[in-house]
Structure formats: C-alpha cells, structure tokens
Scaffold this motif. Sequence first.
Motif, PDB file in Angstrom:
ATOM      1  N   THR A 244       7.858  70.154   8.904  1.00 45.56           N
ATOM      2  CA  THR A 244       7.998  71.485   8.323  1.00 45.56           C
ATOM      3  C   THR A 244       7.363  71.489   6.942  1.00 45.56           C
ATOM      4  O   THR A 244       7.523  70.538   6.168  1.00 45.56           O
ATOM      5  CB  THR A 244       9.478  71.870   8.211  1.00 45.56           C
ATOM      6  N   ALA A 245       6.651  72.564   6.632  1.00 45.77           N
ATOM      7  CA  ALA A 245       5.967  72.657   5.345  1.00 45.77           C
ATOM      8  C   ALA A 245       5.863  74.123   4.929  1.00 45.77           C
ATOM      9  O   ALA A 245       6.210  75.035   5.690  1.00 45.77           O
ATOM     10  CB  ALA A 245       4.573  72.028   5.424  1.00 45.77           C
ATOM     11  N   THR A 246       5.377  74.338   3.724  1.00 44.37           N
ATOM     12  CA  THR A 246       5.178  75.685   3.198  1.00 44.37           C
ATOM     13  C   THR A 246       3.710  76.073   3.314  1.00 44.37           C
ATOM     14  O   THR A 246       2.826  75.375   2.810  1.00 44.37           O
ATOM     15  CB  THR A 246       5.597  75.776   1.719  1.00 44.37           C
ATOM     16  N   VAL A 247       3.454  77.181   3.980  1.00 46.37           N
ATOM     17  CA  VAL A 247       2.103  77.722   4.106  1.00 46.37           C
ATOM     18  C   VAL A 247       1.935  78.835   3.078  1.00 46.37           C
ATOM     19  O   VAL A 247       2.829  79.672   2.902  1.00 46.37           O
ATOM     20  CB  VAL A 247       1.862  78.273   5.529  1.00 46.37           C
TER      21      VAL A 247
ATOM     22  N   ALA B  46      -3.644  87.562   7.978  1.00 45.99           N
ATOM     23  CA  ALA B  46      -2.570  87.348   7.010  1.00 45.99           C
ATOM     24  C   ALA B  46      -1.729  88.590   6.788  1.00 45.99           C
ATOM     25  O   ALA B  46      -0.729  88.541   6.073  1.00 45.99           O
ATOM     26  CB  ALA B  46      -3.152  86.875   5.676  1.00 45.99           C
ATOM     27  N   PHE B  47      -2.107  89.715   7.389  1.00 45.62           N
ATOM     28  CA  PHE B  47      -1.427  90.987   7.119  1.00 45.62           C
ATOM     29  C   PHE B  47       0.074  90.922   7.396  1.00 45.62           C
ATOM     30  O   PHE B  47       0.871  91.496   6.665  1.00 45.62           O
ATOM     31  CB  PHE B  47      -2.025  92.111   7.972  1.00 45.62           C
TER      32      PHE B  47
ATOM     33  N   TRP C 209       5.332  80.937   3.640  1.00 48.51           N
ATOM     34  CA  TRP C 209       5.765  80.936   5.033  1.00 48.51           C
ATOM     35  C   TRP C 209       6.201  79.539   5.415  1.00 48.51           C
ATOM     36  O   TRP C 209       5.416  78.588   5.287  1.00 48.51           O
ATOM     37  CB  TRP C 209       4.592  81.416   5.892  1.00 48.51           C
ATOM     38  N   ILE C 210       7.435  79.374   5.866  1.00 49.41           N
ATOM     39  CA  ILE C 210       7.917  78.076   6.332  1.00 49.41           C
ATOM     40  C   ILE C 210       7.468  77.878   7.770  1.00 49.41           C
ATOM     41  O   ILE C 210       7.786  78.685   8.647  1.00 49.41           O
ATOM     42  CB  ILE C 210       9.452  77.994   6.224  1.00 49.41           C
ATOM     43  N   TRP C 211       6.725  76.788   8.020  1.00 46.37           N
ATOM     44  CA  TRP C 211       6.134  76.579   9.340  1.00 46.37           C
ATOM     45  C   TRP C 211       6.182  75.103   9.701  1.00 46.37           C
ATOM     46  O   TRP C 211       6.092  74.231   8.821  1.00 46.37           O
ATOM     47  CB  TRP C 211       4.682  77.066   9.339  1.00 46.37           C
TER      48      TRP C 211
ATOM     49  N   VAL D 163      -1.846  74.858   3.232  1.00 45.37           N
ATOM     50  CA  VAL D 163      -0.524  74.252   3.259  1.00 45.37           C
ATOM     51  C   VAL D 163      -0.290  73.510   1.946  1.00 45.37           C
ATOM     52  O   VAL D 163      -1.197  72.885   1.396  1.00 45.37           O
ATOM     53  CB  VAL D 163      -0.364  73.307   4.474  1.00 45.37           C
ATOM     54  N   ASP D 164       0.923  73.608   1.446  1.00 46.87           N
ATOM     55  CA  ASP D 164       1.316  72.928   0.219  1.00 46.87           C
ATOM     56  C   ASP D 164       1.765  71.514   0.579  1.00 46.87           C
ATOM     57  O   ASP D 164       2.843  71.327   1.161  1.00 46.87           O
ATOM     58  CB  ASP D 164       2.451  73.705  -0.461  1.00 46.87           C
TER      59      ASP D 164
END
Length: 261
Positions: free
Chosen positions: A140-143, A153-154, A160-162, A183-184
């Motif tokens: 799990t990561a932050t997008v 992206a709309f 976004w947690i993905w 991705v962070d």
Amino acid sequence: MKRFLLACLLLAATFAAPAFAEGQFKVLVVAIPNRYHHDYAVVAKPQFEQMAQRHAFDMDWSWNTSPFDGDLSKYAAIVLLNTPGDELKGAQRTALESYVRAGGGVVAVHRALIFNPPGEWPWFEKLVGRTFRIHPMVQTATVRVDDPAFPAAFGLPARWIWTDEWYEFGEPLLPGLRTVLSVDERSYDPTRIWPGQTARGMGADHPVAWHHAYDGGRVFATALGHTPALYEDRLYLEHLYGGLWWAATGKGIEAAARDSR
C-alpha cells in the motif's frame, strides 16, 4: 385498436433501436492471460462491458492477438490490458504501427508496460515511453495526482491510497511524456523484494501513469492494475476510462485547461 397501436409502437422501437445502440466510438480490449496476470481478465471483462454501456461506446474483447490480423481502423482506441507488445508477432506488429500512425489511440495497462526481450521492438518501447526495470512486493502506498487537468485524474483525490506492484522505470525514451500520477516512495518500502533480487526505488520522481503523443497517435500508460480485485474499484475504473476517453477522442485536456483559467 389498442393492440394494433401497441404493435405499431413495438415495431417502431425495433427499427429505432440500432440507431440508439450505436456507440460514440469503438474500442478493442486485448486481455491475454499470462504467467503472473491471468485471474484479472475474468474480473475485468464484465466491468469493461458495464463501462461501455455506461459511457455509450462499443467494445470488442479479445483473449488473443487475432484482431491484429484484421482491420484495426474501425477502432478509436486499443486497450492492451496486461498484454505486452511481445505477444504480437511479425505482421501484427506492423499492423499496430500503421494503426498508430493513422491517428489511433493506445491504452497500455500494467503488464503491457513490460517488453521482453528489451530492445527487440524499439518502436513499441517508445510507444510505452519508459523501460521497466523491476518492482518490489505488492504494498500500500500514496499516489499523487500530478496532472489534474488530464481526464484519467478527474475522478481521483489529490492523494490516493492504493495497493499495487510499484513498477520502477528507466529514464524516458523520448521527450514529451506528461506524468499524470506518481507514487510517494516514502509511503512504502521500495527495497521489499524477494531474496536474490534488488530494488532501490526511483526517488522523488516516480511516475506510475503518463500520456503523450507518439508517431501520429495518442498513448495513455498506467502501471496500476496488478491485483484482480482492483478491477472492481470505482476510482480505478474512472482512472482507466478517463485515459481511454482521451486516447479514443483526444478530448478532455483543452476543456480542463480552459476551465482552470
């Protein structure tokens, strides 16, 4: 008399139906199961069928590359859904090149971003825009949304947690790639990988979705989409359709830029 009028109405509806059933454009989705991506297709197919109904476009679904032996010009976009370019052989590759040069759109999803062996079909690798290196285990990561003015992206939040495979890539193979999502790497462990392999991450600049104009056509690429359950996620499906809509029509970007001024 009432029966006669009802019959006339039903007859009229029968003849009128084809006009309303015609979609605004037609899409080919190629979903070929492979070693690491096979269960996804049975989940994705009904979701794409609902997407086509919801957004009024026509769709052909294929489990193999046979459509590339026929006429591709009827498609506004081709979705390579976990289907890499190395599945295409000989004249099929020439057919895809001709399709793009004639203005066709391509959507490359997840496994489609990996070409083996590297260097065998440089045109396709440039179509994708970046060369795959490696990926760590699913995490799990932050997008982050880097280009909110792009249709893919709309429907997404700014953060976004993905949960996915976080593909790592080399430098862009050509100029003009516009990053849509990144991705962070601070939000997951890029080094968490199987014994005997090494992954170090890409640093602060780690794109996971982008778009560009290429050889006369339009290309949207997203590295997201490994786990079958992801194809039931509403936000992910909006992400895919936004990229598909742009690839098929070229619409969405100018309107967003105008509205932001």
